[in-house]
Design a protein around this motif. Sequence first.
Motif: not given
Length: 207
Positions: A61, A109, A113, A138-139, A141-143, A145-146
């Motif tokens: 990641w 996002f 993913c 932010i997008i 890191m979040a996307g 992550l999944v």
Amino acid sequence: MEDWLDVNKIDELAAHYKALGPFFGLLPPFIEAFLPFLPLVVFVVANSVAYGLWYGFILSWLGTVAGSYVVFLIIRKYGRNRFLRFLTKNKRVKQLIGWVERNGFGPLFIMICFPFTPSALVNLVAGLSNMKKKNYLIILMAGKLVMIFTMSFIGYDLKALLTQPIRTGIVVGIIVLLWLVGKWFEKRIDKRVEEESSTFYQGEDEK
């Protein structure tokens, strides 16, 4: 070929890979952001097998987020340079830039993913858009992550995949499902981009 499918051989290879240290776990996902033809899923699975599910996931990641964000920053700084101006002349890229600027966080996002989304195109479009750097990080890191956790979870117990046909079938089914959903979402986005672009340009012509 059978030697490479032997569980003891896998353990041996994983031990050699792990011995290279965590930096080697970070480096391949980082490089893949610059060379998208490289198989990210192979790097993620290798990390999860060698370092374990959680540590391997974190390495993958961090590597892919760092690589993608560096690509984004390079495109943001140099993408409109006259030597790279050809990037903005592509019709689809133009439409996607406008669409991202109008729709923002959510759809981008979701695109990130999915494992089979062309991440290079996403980084390019985001870099050429007016999206704030902080928001894209932010997008991203979040996307990621999944996406990376999904890959890691599917591939971390590679031995079980080779010795348990039912588990293998389930994993193959999940991968196919993710691919189909990703393609469906990509087509839906392309359709909406075309529709919104047509409406936008019609409005511009009427002014």
